[in-house]
Design a protein around this motif. Sequence first.
Motif, mmCIF file in Angstrom:
data_model
loop_
_atom_site.group_PDB
_atom_site.id
_atom_site.type_symbol
_atom_site.label_atom_id
_atom_site.label_comp_id
_atom_site.label_asym_id
_atom_site.label_seq_id
_atom_site.Cartn_x
_atom_site.Cartn_y
_atom_site.Cartn_z
ATOM 1 N N GLU A 399 0.643 -1.160 0.033
ATOM 2 C CA GLU A 399 0.114 0.030 -0.069
ATOM 3 C C GLU A 399 0.558 1.376 -0.035
ATOM 4 N N GLU A 400 0.324 2.212 -0.806
ATOM 5 C CA GLU A 400 1.196 3.562 -0.629
ATOM 6 C C GLU A 400 0.773 4.228 0.702
ATOM 7 N N LYS A 401 1.619 4.680 1.409
ATOM 8 C CA LYS A 401 1.257 5.352 2.542
ATOM 9 C C LYS A 401 2.126 6.835 2.621
ATOM 10 N N VAL A 402 1.560 7.682 3.478
ATOM 11 C CA VAL A 402 2.266 9.050 3.652
ATOM 12 C C VAL A 402 3.108 8.867 4.995
ATOM 13 N N VAL A 403 4.321 8.792 4.874
ATOM 14 C CA VAL A 403 5.029 8.538 6.122
ATOM 15 C C VAL A 403 6.285 9.620 6.333
ATOM 16 N N PRO A 404 6.579 9.970 7.475
ATOM 17 C CA PRO A 404 7.782 10.988 7.716
ATOM 18 C C PRO A 404 9.132 10.272 7.241
ATOM 19 N N LEU A 409 7.330 14.604 4.861
ATOM 20 C CA LEU A 409 6.327 13.685 4.550
ATOM 21 C C LEU A 409 6.492 13.212 2.917
ATOM 22 N N GLU A 410 6.618 11.922 2.963
ATOM 23 C CA GLU A 410 6.658 11.156 1.559
ATOM 24 C C GLU A 410 5.662 10.117 1.434
ATOM 25 N N ILE A 411 5.371 10.011 0.045
ATOM 26 C CA ILE A 411 4.412 8.878 -0.277
ATOM 27 C C ILE A 411 5.520 7.585 -0.357
ATOM 28 N N ARG A 412 5.213 6.460 0.472
ATOM 29 C CA ARG A 412 6.238 5.285 0.448
ATOM 30 C C ARG A 412 5.192 4.154 0.093
ATOM 31 N N LYS A 413 5.762 3.289 -0.565
ATOM 32 C CA LYS A 413 5.180 1.814 -0.573
ATOM 33 C C LYS A 413 5.592 1.033 0.936
ATOM 34 N N ARG A 414 4.541 0.303 1.424
ATOM 35 C CA ARG A 414 4.777 -0.295 2.609
ATOM 36 C C ARG A 414 3.935 -1.651 2.254
ATOM 37 N N MET A 415 4.328 -2.586 3.248
ATOM 38 C CA MET A 415 4.049 -3.972 3.332
ATOM 39 C C MET A 415 3.949 -4.587 4.708
ATOM 40 N N ASN A 416 3.250 -5.295 5.057
ATOM 41 C CA ASN A 416 3.178 -5.981 6.294
ATOM 42 C C ASN A 416 3.681 -7.496 6.089
ATOM 43 N N LEU A 417 4.373 -7.896 6.992
ATOM 44 C CA LEU A 417 4.699 -9.341 6.832
ATOM 45 C C LEU A 417 4.224 -9.903 8.249
ATOM 46 N N SER A 418 3.504 -11.160 8.301
ATOM 47 C CA SER A 418 2.725 -11.638 9.281
ATOM 48 C C SER A 418 3.505 -12.977 9.657
ATOM 49 N N LEU A 419 4.109 -13.262 10.868
ATOM 50 C CA LEU A 419 4.869 -14.350 11.135
ATOM 51 C C LEU A 419 4.166 -15.116 12.256
#
Length: 450
Positions: A399-404, A409-419
Motif C-alpha cells: 500500500e502507498e502511505k504518507v510517512v515521515p 512527509l513522503e509517499i512510500r510503498k509499505r507492506m506487512n509481513l505476518s509471522l
Amino acid sequence: MATYQFKLPDIGEGIAEAEIVAWHVKVGDRVEEDQQLADMMTDKATVEMESPVAGTVKSLAGEVGDQVAIGSVLVEIETDADVGADTPIASQEGTETRFDGERVDSVAMGDGAVAPTPAQEEALPALTVAEASAPSERQAQPEVEARSPVQPAEERPSTALGTSETHAHVLASPAVRQRARDLGIDLAQVRTASDRVRHSDLDAYLLYNGGQLSTRGAAPRQDEQIKVVGLRRKIAENMQEAKRRIPHFALVEEFDVTALEDARAMMNRDRGSNPKLTLLPFLITALTRALAEWPMINATYDDEANVVTRHGAVHMGMAAQTPSGLMVPVIRNAERLSIWQLASEIARLSDAAKTGKATREELSGPTFTISSLGPMGGIASTPVISPPQVATIAVNKVEEKVVPLNGELEIRKRMNLSLSCDHRVVDGWDAASFLQALRPLIENPLRLLA
C-alpha cells in the motif's frame, strides 16, 4: 468371458490406503486398455489409475471419498477373453455402486429448464384462452381491450412504503424512475423541495425510511450439501491437527518496499527470456539469509519424541491456491538459488500444483512456508503452521502511505509481513529478532543482489 480384478497398486512409499477422489467410469461402461478409470489421492498427490485391459466394468470398489487399501480390488472388468492376469471370480453379491446414480442425478439437475409434458402442453393453450376471455361489454370496445386494464388504487399491491410502481404524474427522469423501481419505492411517497424527484431526494428517503424497504436482493439459493473429500478433506484434517497441537502466536511487522519495487521494475524491463519477477523471489532470498541467522525458526518439531531439528538447508514451502484447494509445493535448497532461478522454480511448481502434476516429493518436506495473496493479501493475517514446521510467514498487500522521512512527509510503498510461530519452540524475542533481521535485506535490495 473372464473377470479381471484390477487391484490398487502401491502408489507411494509407506502408503497403506488411498482415497477415491473421482471415478471416470461407471458399472456397465465399455473401457479400452490404458483408459483412465479413477483418480486416487495419497496425502496431497493425486494419481490416475488406468485400465490394463479392455472390457466392461462389472463393479467398483466404492464411492468418492472412500478409502481403498493398497492391494485390494479397485475395479472388476469383464473381459472378452481370458487375459491370464488375475484370477477370474464370480459376481459379488450385495455390491452396489451409488456413485453412478448420483452422477445421473447431477446431470439431470444441471439444466434449470424442464421440458413440459404433453399434458402440460395441452393445458397451456387452454389456460391462455381462459385468461384472454373478456366480458361482453369489453367486446364493444376493442381499443380499450387492446390496452392493459388499470387497477384501482385500493387494489394495487403495496409495501409498507406504498406501491412498487411509480405514479405517472410525478415528475422524474427515466434514471430516477428506474432506480425507484429497483428499490421498490413509490415516487408519490418521496418528498421533494421542487416539482421533480431527483436522486438526492431518493437518497434522503432511503436515509430515513430504508429500514422499511422491501428486499430486492439476489435470488435465494437452495441449501446444498457437499461431501468433504479428496484434497479438501486433507486440508481440513491438517488444519484441525495443526490448531489442536500447536500453540500459535503471531507477530506482524511493516516494511518499506519502495526501493525493492523500483529494483523489481528495473529488472523486469531487462529480463529478456527470464520469467517476470514478482516480489516472492526477493522475499524468499531475504528469508533464506535471515533463517541462517535464526535457525530455530527454520526447524521441525517431533513432539512425540520431543526432538527439534534445526535444518541447514531451507526447503521453502510455497502455499499455492489450486482449483482443488490449497497445496504447498516445495522449493528445495532455496538458499542456493538466485532470484531468477527462484522465479523459474516458483512458476514451474505453481503450474504443476494447479494442473495436478506435482509429484509426491515436490509436495513434501518443507522446513518453512511462505504464503502470498498478492494485492488481496489484506493488512495483516495469522497463517496456520503446518506440522512439523514451527513457523510460517504471510505476505500482505503493498500500500502507498504518507510517512515521515528525514523530517518531511513522503509517499512510500509499505507492506506487512505476518509471522506465526510455535510457542513451544520459538520465543517471542526470537520471532521479533528474525523480522528485524529481514528489514535491511528487504528495504535495501542491493544486499539481496550482492
